[in-house]
Design a protein around this motif. Structure first.
Motif, PDB file in Angstrom:
ATOM      1  N   GLN A 270       0.835  -1.203   0.000  1.00 11.99           N
ATOM      2  CA  GLN A 270       0.000   0.000   0.000  1.00 11.99           C
ATOM      3  C   GLN A 270       0.871   1.255   0.000  1.00 11.99           C
ATOM      4  O   GLN A 270       1.800   1.399   0.797  1.00 11.99           O
ATOM      5  N   GLY A 271       0.579   2.174  -0.904  1.00 12.50           N
ATOM      6  CA  GLY A 271       1.277   3.445  -0.942  1.00 12.50           C
ATOM      7  C   GLY A 271       2.697   3.384  -1.475  1.00 12.50           C
ATOM      8  O   GLY A 271       3.431   4.372  -1.377  1.00 12.50           O
ATOM      9  N   ARG A 272       3.100   2.258  -2.073  1.00  9.21           N
ATOM     10  CA  ARG A 272       4.478   2.120  -2.565  1.00  9.21           C
ATOM     11  C   ARG A 272       4.558   2.130  -4.095  1.00  9.21           C
ATOM     12  O   ARG A 272       5.573   1.776  -4.671  1.00  9.21           O
ATOM     13  N   ARG A 273       3.461   2.521  -4.753  1.00 11.65           N
ATOM     14  CA  ARG A 273       3.423   2.602  -6.224  1.00 11.65           C
ATOM     15  C   ARG A 273       3.836   1.277  -6.847  1.00 11.65           C
ATOM     16  O   ARG A 273       4.652   1.211  -7.764  1.00 11.65           O
ATOM     17  N   ALA A 274       3.274   0.200  -6.319  1.00 10.42           N
ATOM     18  CA  ALA A 274       3.666  -1.144  -6.743  1.00 10.42           C
ATOM     19  C   ALA A 274       2.725  -1.674  -7.816  1.00 10.42           C
ATOM     20  O   ALA A 274       1.571  -1.257  -7.943  1.00 10.42           O
ATOM     21  N   VAL A 275       3.232  -2.601  -8.609  1.00 10.61           N
ATOM     22  CA  VAL A 275       2.441  -3.361  -9.577  1.00 10.61           C
ATOM     23  C   VAL A 275       2.544  -4.820  -9.171  1.00 10.61           C
ATOM     24  O   VAL A 275       3.642  -5.365  -9.029  1.00 10.61           O
ATOM     25  N   LEU A 276       1.402  -5.454  -8.980  1.00 11.07           N
ATOM     26  CA  LEU A 276       1.344  -6.800  -8.417  1.00 11.07           C
ATOM     27  C   LEU A 276       0.939  -7.806  -9.486  1.00 11.07           C
ATOM     28  O   LEU A 276      -0.114  -7.678 -10.106  1.00 11.07           O
ATOM     29  N   GLY A 277       1.802  -8.803  -9.716  1.00 14.47           N
ATOM     30  CA  GLY A 277       1.524  -9.838 -10.710  1.00 14.47           C
ATOM     31  C   GLY A 277       0.699 -10.972 -10.142  1.00 14.47           C
ATOM     32  O   GLY A 277       0.412 -11.018  -8.944  1.00 14.47           O
ATOM     33  N   PRO A 278       0.308 -11.931 -10.985  1.00 16.40           N
ATOM     34  CA  PRO A 278      -0.473 -13.069 -10.511  1.00 16.40           C
ATOM     35  C   PRO A 278       0.402 -14.051  -9.730  1.00 16.40           C
ATOM     36  O   PRO A 278       1.619 -14.091  -9.892  1.00 16.40           O
ATOM     37  N   VAL A 292       3.419  -8.670 -15.397  1.00 13.58           N
ATOM     38  CA  VAL A 292       3.676  -7.361 -14.810  1.00 13.58           C
ATOM     39  C   VAL A 292       4.319  -6.426 -15.830  1.00 13.58           C
ATOM     40  O   VAL A 292       3.950  -5.253 -15.950  1.00 13.58           O
ATOM     41  N   VAL A 293       5.290  -6.940 -16.576  1.00 10.12           N
ATOM     42  CA  VAL A 293       5.968  -6.124 -17.590  1.00 10.12           C
ATOM     43  C   VAL A 293       4.971  -5.647 -18.642  1.00 10.12           C
ATOM     44  O   VAL A 293       5.022  -4.498 -19.092  1.00 10.12           O
ATOM     45  N   ARG A 294       4.041  -6.509 -19.029  1.00 10.97           N
ATOM     46  CA  ARG A 294       3.025  -6.126 -20.019  1.00 10.97           C
ATOM     47  C   ARG A 294       2.151  -4.994 -19.502  1.00 10.97           C
ATOM     48  O   ARG A 294       1.851  -4.033 -20.224  1.00 10.97           O
ATOM     49  N   VAL A 295       1.727  -5.098 -18.242  1.00 10.52           N
ATOM     50  CA  VAL A 295       0.868  -4.069 -17.663  1.00 10.52           C
ATOM     51  C   VAL A 295       1.610  -2.737 -17.590  1.00 10.52           C
ATOM     52  O   VAL A 295       1.051  -1.675 -17.896  1.00 10.52           O
ATOM     53  N   VAL A 296       2.880  -2.792 -17.203  1.00 12.43           N
ATOM     54  CA  VAL A 296       3.679  -1.565 -17.142  1.00 12.43           C
ATOM     55  C   VAL A 296       3.795  -0.947 -18.535  1.00 12.43           C
ATOM     56  O   VAL A 296       3.665   0.265 -18.711  1.00 12.43           O
ATOM     57  N   ALA A 297       4.039  -1.794 -19.536  1.00 12.83           N
ATOM     58  CA  ALA A 297       4.195  -1.299 -20.910  1.00 12.83           C
ATOM     59  C   ALA A 297       2.907  -0.665 -21.435  1.00 12.83           C
ATOM     60  O   ALA A 297       2.951   0.270 -22.236  1.00 12.83           O
ATOM     61  N   LEU A 298       1.759  -1.168 -20.968  1.00 12.98           N
ATOM     62  CA  LEU A 298       0.481  -0.604 -21.415  1.00 12.98           C
ATOM     63  C   LEU A 298       0.209   0.762 -20.802  1.00 12.98           C
ATOM     64  O   LEU A 298      -0.653   1.501 -21.288  1.00 12.98           O
ATOM     65  N   GLY A 299       0.905   1.103 -19.722  1.00 15.41           N
ATOM     66  CA  GLY A 299       0.713   2.408 -19.099  1.00 15.41           C
ATOM     67  C   GLY A 299      -0.602   2.554 -18.373  1.00 15.41           C
ATOM     68  O   GLY A 299      -1.144   3.653 -18.270  1.00 15.41           O
ATOM     69  N   ILE A 300      -1.132   1.458 -17.855  1.00 20.45           N
ATOM     70  CA  ILE A 300      -2.394   1.516 -17.121  1.00 20.45           C
ATOM     71  C   ILE A 300      -2.184   2.304 -15.833  1.00 20.45           C
ATOM     72  O   ILE A 300      -1.246   2.060 -15.085  1.00 20.45           O
ATOM     73  N   ALA A 301      -3.048   3.258 -15.574  1.00 20.50           N
ATOM     74  CA  ALA A 301      -2.891   4.131 -14.403  1.00 20.50           C
ATOM     75  C   ALA A 301      -3.162   3.365 -13.121  1.00 20.50           C
ATOM     76  O   ALA A 301      -4.023   2.478 -13.071  1.00 20.50           O
ATOM     77  N   GLN A 302      -2.408   3.719 -12.062  1.00 20.49           N
ATOM     78  CA  GLN A 302      -2.620   3.101 -10.769  1.00 20.49           C
ATOM     79  C   GLN A 302      -3.789   3.769 -10.043  1.00 20.49           C
ATOM     80  O   GLN A 302      -4.118   4.928 -10.299  1.00 20.49           O
ATOM     81  N   PRO A 303      -4.438   3.027  -9.136  1.00 21.91           N
ATOM     82  CA  PRO A 303      -5.531   3.618  -8.359  1.00 21.91           C
ATOM     83  C   PRO A 303      -5.027   4.821  -7.559  1.00 21.91           C
ATOM     84  O   PRO A 303      -3.887   4.862  -7.131  1.00 21.91           O
ATOM     85  N   THR A 304      -5.895   5.788  -7.356  1.00 23.70           N
ATOM     86  CA  THR A 304      -5.498   7.008  -6.659  1.00 23.70           C
ATOM     87  C   THR A 304      -5.444   6.824  -5.143  1.00 23.70           C
ATOM     88  O   THR A 304      -4.922   7.681  -4.434  1.00 23.70           O
ATOM     89  N   GLY A 306      -3.710   4.678  -3.505  1.00 22.11           N
ATOM     90  CA  GLY A 306      -2.454   4.102  -3.051  1.00 22.11           C
ATOM     91  C   GLY A 306      -2.400   2.593  -3.086  1.00 22.11           C
ATOM     92  O   GLY A 306      -1.378   2.009  -2.735  1.00 22.11           O
ATOM     93  N   GLU A 307      -3.487   1.938  -3.472  1.00 23.49           N
ATOM     94  CA  GLU A 307      -3.466   0.481  -3.601  1.00 23.49           C
ATOM     95  C   GLU A 307      -2.512   0.079  -4.719  1.00 23.49           C
ATOM     96  O   GLU A 307      -2.350   0.811  -5.704  1.00 23.49           O
TER      97      GLU A 307
END
Length: 417
Positions: A270-278, A292-304, A306-307
């Motif tokens: 929480q609050g660490r700007r993390a991306v969590l894989g399966p 995870v790399v695919r999601v980062v490459a897509l540029g999907i915005a993180q929830p506001t 902090g999750e």
């Protein structure tokens, strides 16, 4: 040439004749035996370990160390009389042996505290027995006191050498284990075969978990997260376009966070700007990393709030982006009926059609989604039915339209080229 130690410098001040030296040497086997007995009785880490051949070996080592001390006294006196240049020679092998002892104790898993406790007990018992011998030979009290001071200084030098050997061994083992863990982490991320991974895990002394989950977060946020995660979490640094420009990204492989424990992992991140894989079986964690790399490459915005950005919540985007050209071609084809319209009109109708598909034709829900009046939705859908005809009731056409328009951004720009 070896530099004379403090022990060597003071040794020449003690006068031991051959009779006294012989008397002390004769007592060394008894002193060694009593020293080892005291160590095994008073230092818990050595209780029950110094038996049989091991006990004989340690008793011999004690005899050699004390014998070297007596030799040091004798040779220091000879050097003092003859002005020889290297009176410290007897001490060098003793210090090397003490260093090797400390290194061996580290390999055996005993702590430096246990090692120093053994030295303290050994020094006390050795002095008690040798003091009795020096007094019995009639040495003056001042000489006995000097003998005691010199003996304890000698044992201090030996213990310091052992501590150095213990520390160097731990450092060496730690460096080797870190290298093995780094190699294992890279092999896991690269998707090496399970037999290769098992051998690497064994070399790294890493307990194989049931599952692993990949998490990406900025390197600056890593330390705080690691302090809250399982001890055997693996880490690596990667050059990935996550976070701010130029910000280094850390990759974590977290063991056994499947099932309900995934929520616990999300709370830690929480609050660490993390991306969590399966979560994946441990030997297949490379698929979690690729996700995870695919999601980062897509540029999907993180929830506001902090999750962490959970890739499990974006499977549709991942699926639809698997072949970007195919998706673009599909959008062009299904939006062809709008191609001749003005761009603004085509955009409004595309937006309406997408909402109509996602809300399964519920007019009020579509109106609420688009912030328009239900009559506006009715009017626009009338236009779309004229343009698409039976395709709005054909299951295959509806599937193509739904897939093509499932993600925002599949608008008329694609249709009109």
């Amino acid at each position: 040439m070896a530099e004379p130690s403090g022990t060597t410098n003071r040794a020449a001040r003690i006068e031991l004749d051959q009779r006294v030296a012989r008397e002390l040497r004769d007592r060394l086997p008894l002193v060694a035996g009593q020293t080892v007995t005291a160590i095994t009785g008073e230092v818990p880490s050595y209780s029950g370990t110094l038996t049989g051949q091991m006990r004989d070996k340690i008793e011999n080592a004690v005899q050699i160390a004390l014998g070297t001390f007596l030799q040091l006294l004798e040779q220091s006196q000879i050097a003092d009389r003859t002005q020889a240049s290297d009176p410290s020679t007897p001490l060098v092998p003793a210090l090397e042996a003490a260093y090797a002892l400390g290194s061996g104790e580290a390999r055996s898993g005993r702590s430096v505290d246990a090692l120093l406790a053994a030295y303290r007990v050994g020094a006390r018992v050795s002095w008690r027995e040798l003091a009795a011998a020096t007094v019995a030979t009639g040495l003056p009290a001042a000489t006995v006191a000097e003998f005691a001071e010199l003996m304890f200084a000698y044992i201090d030098e030996l213990s310091a050498a052992s501590v150095a050997g213990h520390a160097d061994e731990l450092a060496s083992v730690g460096r080797a284990r870190r290298r093995n863990l780094e190699r294992l982490t890279q092999q896991l991320l690269a998707g090496e075969a399970e037999d290769v991974l098992l051998r690497s895990a064994e070399r790294a002394d890493w307990p194989v978990p049931q599952t692993l989950t990949v998490a990406l977060l900025p390197q600056a946020k890593l330390r705080g997260a690691l302090a809250l995660l399982a001890e055997h979490t693996l880490e690596s640094s990667e050059e990935l376009p996550a976070g701010e420009p130029g910000e280094e990204t850390a990759v974590l492989l977290v063991p056994d966070m499947h099932g309900d424990r995934r929520r616990q992992l999300a709370r830690v991140l929480q609050g660490r700007r993390a991306v969590l894989g399966p979560c994946r079986p441990w030997a297949r964690v490379s698929s979690s990393y690729r996700r995870v790399v695919r999601v980062v490459a897509l540029g999907i915005a993180q929830p506001t709030d902090g999750e962490p950005l959970d890739t499990e919540a974006h499977l549709a985007e991942l699926l639809l982006s698997a072949d970007v050209e195919a998706l673009a071609d599909l959008r062009t084809r299904v939006l062809q009926p709008l191609a001749a319209l003005p761009a603004a009109t085509a955009e409004r109708l595309t937006e309406t059609l997408r909402s109509w598909l996602l809300h399964q034709g519920r007019r009020d829900d579509v109106a609420a989604d688009l912030f328009v009046h239900p009559q506006t939705v009715r009017y626009r859908m009338g236009q779309l039915r004229q343009l698409y005809g039976d395709r709005l009731t054909d299951p295959r056409s509806l599937l193509d339209l739904t897939v093509a328009l499932a993600l925002p951004g599949g608008g008329a720009a694609t249709a009109t080229g």
